[in-house]
Scaffold this active site. Sequence first.
Site, PDB file in Angstrom:
ATOM      1  N   ASN A 111      79.230 116.354  19.552  1.00 16.07           N
ATOM      2  CA  ASN A 111      79.032 114.947  19.901  1.00 16.07           C
ATOM      3  C   ASN A 111      78.317 114.887  21.248  1.00 16.07           C
ATOM      4  O   ASN A 111      78.919 115.138  22.288  1.00 16.07           O
ATOM      5  CB  ASN A 111      80.402 114.251  19.973  1.00 16.07           C
ATOM      6  N   TRP A 112      77.030 114.569  21.196  1.00 18.20           N
ATOM      7  CA  TRP A 112      76.214 114.576  22.422  1.00 18.20           C
ATOM      8  C   TRP A 112      76.347 113.273  23.215  1.00 18.20           C
ATOM      9  O   TRP A 112      75.745 113.129  24.291  1.00 18.20           O
ATOM     10  CB  TRP A 112      74.738 114.851  22.075  1.00 18.20           C
ATOM     11  N   LYS A 113      77.062 112.335  22.677  1.00 18.23           N
ATOM     12  CA  LYS A 113      77.328 111.052  23.356  1.00 18.23           C
ATOM     13  C   LYS A 113      76.043 110.459  23.959  1.00 18.23           C
ATOM     14  O   LYS A 113      74.984 110.538  23.338  1.00 18.23           O
ATOM     15  CB  LYS A 113      78.425 111.243  24.414  1.00 18.23           C
TER      16      LYS A 113
ATOM     17  N   HIS B  99      85.598 106.457  17.261  1.00 19.19           N
ATOM     18  CA  HIS B  99      85.788 107.319  18.434  1.00 19.19           C
ATOM     19  C   HIS B  99      86.555 106.514  19.497  1.00 19.19           C
ATOM     20  O   HIS B  99      86.332 105.315  19.655  1.00 19.19           O
ATOM     21  CB  HIS B  99      84.436 107.790  18.976  1.00 19.19           C
TER      22      HIS B  99
ATOM     23  N   GLU C   3      86.212 106.256  22.550  1.00 15.88           N
ATOM     24  CA  GLU C   3      85.347 105.559  23.524  1.00 15.88           C
ATOM     25  C   GLU C   3      84.848 104.239  22.944  1.00 15.88           C
ATOM     26  O   GLU C   3      84.667 103.260  23.666  1.00 15.88           O
ATOM     27  CB  GLU C   3      84.192 106.488  23.941  1.00 15.88           C
TER      28      GLU C   3
ATOM     29  N   GLU D  68      91.724 113.402  17.823  1.00 12.76           N
ATOM     30  CA  GLU D  68      91.274 113.552  19.206  1.00 12.76           C
ATOM     31  C   GLU D  68      92.239 112.832  20.143  1.00 12.76           C
ATOM     32  O   GLU D  68      92.070 111.619  20.398  1.00 12.76           O
ATOM     33  CB  GLU D  68      89.881 112.951  19.377  1.00 12.76           C
TER      34      GLU D  68
ATOM     35  N   GLY E 227      87.552 115.390  27.458  1.00 13.07           N
ATOM     36  CA  GLY E 227      86.829 115.536  28.717  1.00 13.07           C
ATOM     37  C   GLY E 227      87.699 115.904  29.907  1.00 13.07           C
ATOM     38  O   GLY E 227      87.243 115.825  31.055  1.00 13.07           O
TER      39      GLY E 227
ATOM     40  N   SER F 180      88.342 118.788  24.705  1.00  7.31           N
ATOM     41  CA  SER F 180      88.301 119.951  25.616  1.00  7.31           C
ATOM     42  C   SER F 180      88.231 121.297  24.892  1.00  7.31           C
ATOM     43  O   SER F 180      88.803 122.292  25.357  1.00  7.31           O
ATOM     44  CB  SER F 180      89.499 119.921  26.572  1.00  7.31           C
TER      45      SER F 180
ATOM     46  N   GLY G  69      82.611 117.930  22.550  1.00  7.80           N
ATOM     47  CA  GLY G  69      81.819 117.040  23.394  1.00  7.80           C
ATOM     48  C   GLY G  69      81.109 117.839  24.469  1.00  7.80           C
ATOM     49  O   GLY G  69      80.034 118.415  24.264  1.00  7.80           O
ATOM     50  N   GLY G  70      81.727 117.933  25.643  1.00  7.31           N
ATOM     51  CA  GLY G  70      81.124 118.563  26.820  1.00  7.31           C
ATOM     52  C   GLY G  70      80.497 119.926  26.545  1.00  7.31           C
ATOM     53  O   GLY G  70      79.351 120.183  26.949  1.00  7.31           O
TER      54      GLY G  70
HETATM   55  C1  PEP Z   1      84.839 113.923  22.170  1.00  3.89           C
HETATM   56  O1  PEP Z   1      84.836 112.964  22.952  1.00  3.89           O
HETATM   57  O2  PEP Z   1      84.592 113.740  20.968  1.00  3.89           O
HETATM   58  C2  PEP Z   1      85.138 115.254  22.691  1.00  3.89           C
HETATM   59  C3  PEP Z   1      85.623 116.128  21.873  1.00  3.89           C
HETATM   60  O3  PEP Z   1      84.891 115.473  24.033  1.00  3.89           O
HETATM   61  P1  PEP Z   1      85.191 116.796  24.912  1.00  3.89           P
HETATM   62  O4  PEP Z   1      84.963 118.009  24.048  1.00  3.89           O
HETATM   63  O5  PEP Z   1      84.247 116.719  26.049  1.00  3.89           O
HETATM   64  O6  PEP Z   1      86.637 116.702  25.324  1.00  3.89           O
END
Ligand code: PEP
Length: 253
Positions: free
Chosen positions: A10-12, A96, A98, A168, A174, A214, A235-236
């Site tokens: 997920n490149w957001k 999601h 967010e 999630e 994050g 994470s 994500g990150g």
């Molecule tokens: C996400 O928001 O979908 C996610 C998994 O983020 P991160 O890996 O950065 O925690």
Amino acid sequence: MKRIPIIAANWKMQLTEAESKHLATFLKENYQPSADLEVLLFPSFLHIASVRDIIAGSGIYLGGQNLSFAEKGAYTGEVAAFQLADIGCTHVLVGHSERRHYFHEDYETVNQKVKAAISSHLKVVLCIGESADERKAGVTEMVIVDQLESAFSGIDHDKLASMVIAYEPIWAIGTGKPPKPEDAAHVHQIVRKTIRRLYAPEIADNIRILYGGSIDAKNIKAFMAQEEVDGVLVGGASLDAKKFLQCLKNWKD
Ligand code: PEP
């Protein structure tokens, strides 16, 4: 039936077009597709077409990070399910945390978006998860069940097969502080039990449940080793080409 694992990125709203193209090119050149893993990218809407052209023929799937609840029409600034399908997406993220938080997407909106995605034959990756306060209050199971029941309201059995669920926990996104893999797997069991109750045992047995929050190249293997974890949403760690490639290599021995 064996559940083929998924590793999704997920490149957001993090990358320029050049950065998205670089990541896609790096993956295309360095990742060896295999029958025992599905890889899925969620770029920004703006970069989907560029990424599509780069990953063509690589076996990597493409998805939208969001979609409109509406089918088509005068909805300035929105992107419809049919437009995502038309541009080459096979998947779409729905619900999601967010989106639920910053854009106030409630249970009804999430349900409408699931229906909109299905009507254009997109595979939904439905995100669910509890907040830190909900976890502290001991209501994780109640929250998860509510999110599932509301998202799937009015969705027929035959549509569930193509769905993917991503657990999630909001407090793990994050933060660099994921739960223990076995604790995530416990919530996945609750998800599967809920699908069994709402639908049928064979549907619950076949649906893929991803963990997200994470995940990095170091911890991915421990999560993917859990029987109940059918993949991860990253994500990150998916924003750095080498780190994400490491995730794709490290997920099993
Ligand atoms: C996400 O928001 O979908 C996610 C998994 O983020 P991160 O890996 O950065 O925690």
